[in-house]
Design a protein around this motif. Sequence first.
Motif, PDB file in Angstrom:
ATOM      1  N   LEU A  22      -2.422 -11.370 -11.725  1.00  0.00           N
ATOM      2  CA  LEU A  22      -3.863 -11.194 -11.567  1.00  0.00           C
ATOM      3  C   LEU A  22      -4.142 -10.292 -10.388  1.00  0.00           C
ATOM      4  O   LEU A  22      -3.429 -10.334  -9.376  1.00  0.00           O
ATOM      5  CB  LEU A  22      -4.546 -12.539 -11.345  1.00  0.00           C
ATOM      6  CG  LEU A  22      -4.366 -13.615 -12.428  1.00  0.00           C
ATOM      7  CD1 LEU A  22      -4.876 -14.946 -11.920  1.00  0.00           C
ATOM      8  CD2 LEU A  22      -5.090 -13.216 -13.703  1.00  0.00           C
ATOM      9  N   THR A  23      -5.167  -9.505 -10.469  1.00  0.00           N
ATOM     10  CA  THR A  23      -5.618  -8.722  -9.318  1.00  0.00           C
ATOM     11  C   THR A  23      -6.403  -9.634  -8.389  1.00  0.00           C
ATOM     12  O   THR A  23      -6.779 -10.759  -8.767  1.00  0.00           O
ATOM     13  CB  THR A  23      -6.528  -7.564  -9.770  1.00  0.00           C
ATOM     14  OG1 THR A  23      -7.767  -8.119 -10.248  1.00  0.00           O
ATOM     15  CG2 THR A  23      -5.868  -6.737 -10.877  1.00  0.00           C
ATOM     16  N   GLU A  25      -9.317  -9.521  -7.824  1.00  0.00           N
ATOM     17  CA  GLU A  25     -10.610  -9.775  -8.469  1.00  0.00           C
ATOM     18  C   GLU A  25     -10.475 -10.727  -9.648  1.00  0.00           C
ATOM     19  O   GLU A  25     -11.432 -10.952 -10.391  1.00  0.00           O
ATOM     20  CB  GLU A  25     -11.220  -8.463  -8.949  1.00  0.00           C
ATOM     21  CG  GLU A  25     -11.633  -7.505  -7.833  1.00  0.00           C
ATOM     22  CD  GLU A  25     -10.420  -6.842  -7.154  1.00  0.00           C
ATOM     23  OE1 GLU A  25     -10.459  -6.659  -5.913  1.00  0.00           O
ATOM     24  OE2 GLU A  25      -9.435  -6.540  -7.869  1.00  0.00           O
ATOM     25  N   VAL A  27      -8.593 -10.397 -12.338  1.00  0.00           N
ATOM     26  CA  VAL A  27      -8.487  -9.684 -13.613  1.00  0.00           C
ATOM     27  C   VAL A  27      -7.011  -9.649 -14.008  1.00  0.00           C
ATOM     28  O   VAL A  27      -6.140  -9.398 -13.168  1.00  0.00           O
ATOM     29  CB  VAL A  27      -9.050  -8.246 -13.504  1.00  0.00           C
ATOM     30  CG1 VAL A  27      -8.748  -7.437 -14.761  1.00  0.00           C
ATOM     31  CG2 VAL A  27     -10.549  -8.290 -13.242  1.00  0.00           C
ATOM     32  N   TYR A  28      -6.717  -9.905 -15.269  1.00  0.00           N
ATOM     33  CA  TYR A  28      -5.330  -9.877 -15.735  1.00  0.00           C
ATOM     34  C   TYR A  28      -4.756  -8.466 -15.609  1.00  0.00           C
ATOM     35  O   TYR A  28      -5.283  -7.503 -16.190  1.00  0.00           O
ATOM     36  CB  TYR A  28      -5.231 -10.323 -17.187  1.00  0.00           C
ATOM     37  CG  TYR A  28      -5.326 -11.807 -17.374  1.00  0.00           C
ATOM     38  CD1 TYR A  28      -4.239 -12.631 -17.112  1.00  0.00           C
ATOM     39  CD2 TYR A  28      -6.503 -12.406 -17.836  1.00  0.00           C
ATOM     40  CE1 TYR A  28      -4.316 -14.009 -17.292  1.00  0.00           C
ATOM     41  CE2 TYR A  28      -6.593 -13.779 -18.013  1.00  0.00           C
ATOM     42  CZ  TYR A  28      -5.494 -14.571 -17.741  1.00  0.00           C
ATOM     43  OH  TYR A  28      -5.571 -15.933 -17.912  1.00  0.00           O
ATOM     44  N   ASN A  49      -9.054  -7.901 -18.414  1.00  0.00           N
ATOM     45  CA  ASN A  49     -10.210  -8.781 -18.544  1.00  0.00           C
ATOM     46  C   ASN A  49     -10.204  -9.856 -17.444  1.00  0.00           C
ATOM     47  O   ASN A  49      -9.147 -10.288 -16.979  1.00  0.00           O
ATOM     48  CB  ASN A  49     -10.224  -9.448 -19.921  1.00  0.00           C
ATOM     49  CG  ASN A  49     -10.472  -8.440 -21.032  1.00  0.00           C
ATOM     50  OD1 ASN A  49     -11.462  -7.715 -21.011  1.00  0.00           O
ATOM     51  ND2 ASN A  49      -9.555  -8.377 -21.986  1.00  0.00           N
ATOM     52  N   TYR A  50     -11.400 -10.280 -17.090  1.00  0.00           N
ATOM     53  CA  TYR A  50     -11.595 -11.296 -16.051  1.00  0.00           C
ATOM     54  C   TYR A  50     -11.085 -12.637 -16.562  1.00  0.00           C
ATOM     55  O   TYR A  50     -11.372 -13.051 -17.698  1.00  0.00           O
ATOM     56  CB  TYR A  50     -13.081 -11.368 -15.694  1.00  0.00           C
ATOM     57  CG  TYR A  50     -13.460 -12.382 -14.646  1.00  0.00           C
ATOM     58  CD1 TYR A  50     -12.874 -12.373 -13.376  1.00  0.00           C
ATOM     59  CD2 TYR A  50     -14.434 -13.345 -14.916  1.00  0.00           C
ATOM     60  CE1 TYR A  50     -13.248 -13.306 -12.414  1.00  0.00           C
ATOM     61  CE2 TYR A  50     -14.824 -14.270 -13.954  1.00  0.00           C
ATOM     62  CZ  TYR A  50     -14.214 -14.246 -12.711  1.00  0.00           C
ATOM     63  OH  TYR A  50     -14.583 -15.163 -11.759  1.00  0.00           O
ATOM     64  N   ASP A  53     -13.550 -15.032 -18.054  1.00  0.00           N
ATOM     65  CA  ASP A  53     -14.169 -14.602 -19.303  1.00  0.00           C
ATOM     66  C   ASP A  53     -13.245 -14.935 -20.466  1.00  0.00           C
ATOM     67  O   ASP A  53     -13.709 -15.283 -21.554  1.00  0.00           O
ATOM     68  CB  ASP A  53     -14.438 -13.093 -19.279  1.00  0.00           C
ATOM     69  CG  ASP A  53     -15.620 -12.728 -18.398  1.00  0.00           C
ATOM     70  OD1 ASP A  53     -16.418 -13.639 -18.081  1.00  0.00           O
ATOM     71  OD2 ASP A  53     -15.732 -11.550 -18.005  1.00  0.00           O
TER      72      ASP A  53
END
Length: 409
Positions: A22-23, A25, A27-28, A49-50, A53
């Motif tokens: 993950l970042t 943020e 996000v994958y 994507n987050y 989400d």
Amino acid sequence: MADAEIDYAAVFQSLPGMVALLTPELVYADANEQFVRMSGRSRQQLVGNYLFDVFPDNPDDPAASGMRNLAASLRRVLATGERDTMAMQRYDVQSMEQPGRWEERYWSPVNAPVLGPDGEVVLLVHRVEEVTEFIRDRGGPTDTRARALEAELYFRARELQEVNERLRRAHAREREVALALQEAMLPTPRLKKDGRVAVRYRPAIGALNVCGDWYDLVDLVGGDRIGVAVGDVVGHGLAAACAMGQLRSALSAASRVADGPAQALDVLGRYAHVVAGAESATVVITFVDFAARTISYSSAGHLPPALVHADGRVEFLDAATDPPLDASPDPVPRPQATTTFADGATLVLYTDGLVERRREDIDTGLERLADALVRHRSADPETLADAVLRELLPPEGATDDTALVVVRL
């Protein structure tokens, strides 16, 4: 194999278990093959994507908290830069084949940071153990609760194991620092009688067992005299090593100006009253006069020095023993005694790690020491010191520090 030859992307995809990157943020950035397969999401549905989400909490269940707990864990990793092991979590995961249908899943996540050159978190490793089958109902609601409790206990135990490992590493680091401090403050003595003196220090086994054992040797003013002392500070670790250093330095200075060992201990006792961690420390000090062939000594609660006479007789110097340092709110002058020796005798000072053993009377340890000293009394001080340590310390190592000083008289 050099690092350049290793295909780390292939290694990542082959990792056992569900692993995603993950970042900051959330996000994958990537996911390995097992994460894709077990999560029920395609790579396209994951990468870019987050996280929340892709995996939101079930909006139809106000009590759902799995994703909120995961978010809190990931924020802790970002804030601290340290790995976070979560307890088992229940998640409701939306079916991709049947939108609006939520499947009960049980995951045990571990989140770890990947640090950049500046020490900042640049990626998060999100590893998940899928334990749904372990929890799933095979015999009714009671069985489900029992399985859930069993799994929770298992993962709590695993979390405790990781905490213990962190503590072990921290204690190992403290031991390393304490040992370095002790070694710096217990140098090989530089005396006029160098060739006739041997010193040894052996730390205890185990990360927590660095103690406050110490020795000191000084040339005394006036005549052919030296001061020899050993001591032991109560406690373990860095605090004990620091207290030891302060007491050793103070006694070294006091010995150079004191009229005798008792007066040196009087001064040290007053100093110990203001040194944190020095209460109940023990110490014995001897003033050796080579010209007069006498040993004056005084002990503050310490084990008696051993004087091995040239004829093989062992005399334990125990005629001037008093309570440990700072044991009395109103200190009184320490006792002092004097004995004589002939050429070829040997004086041995030591700490309790050499002779004390659990469930054994101290006299047994002293007899063992006397026997070893008699059998090796003709050896030079260095050889004698090694022989005593070899015979008296357990082969697997002692649970207490040991300091040893051998002086050929």
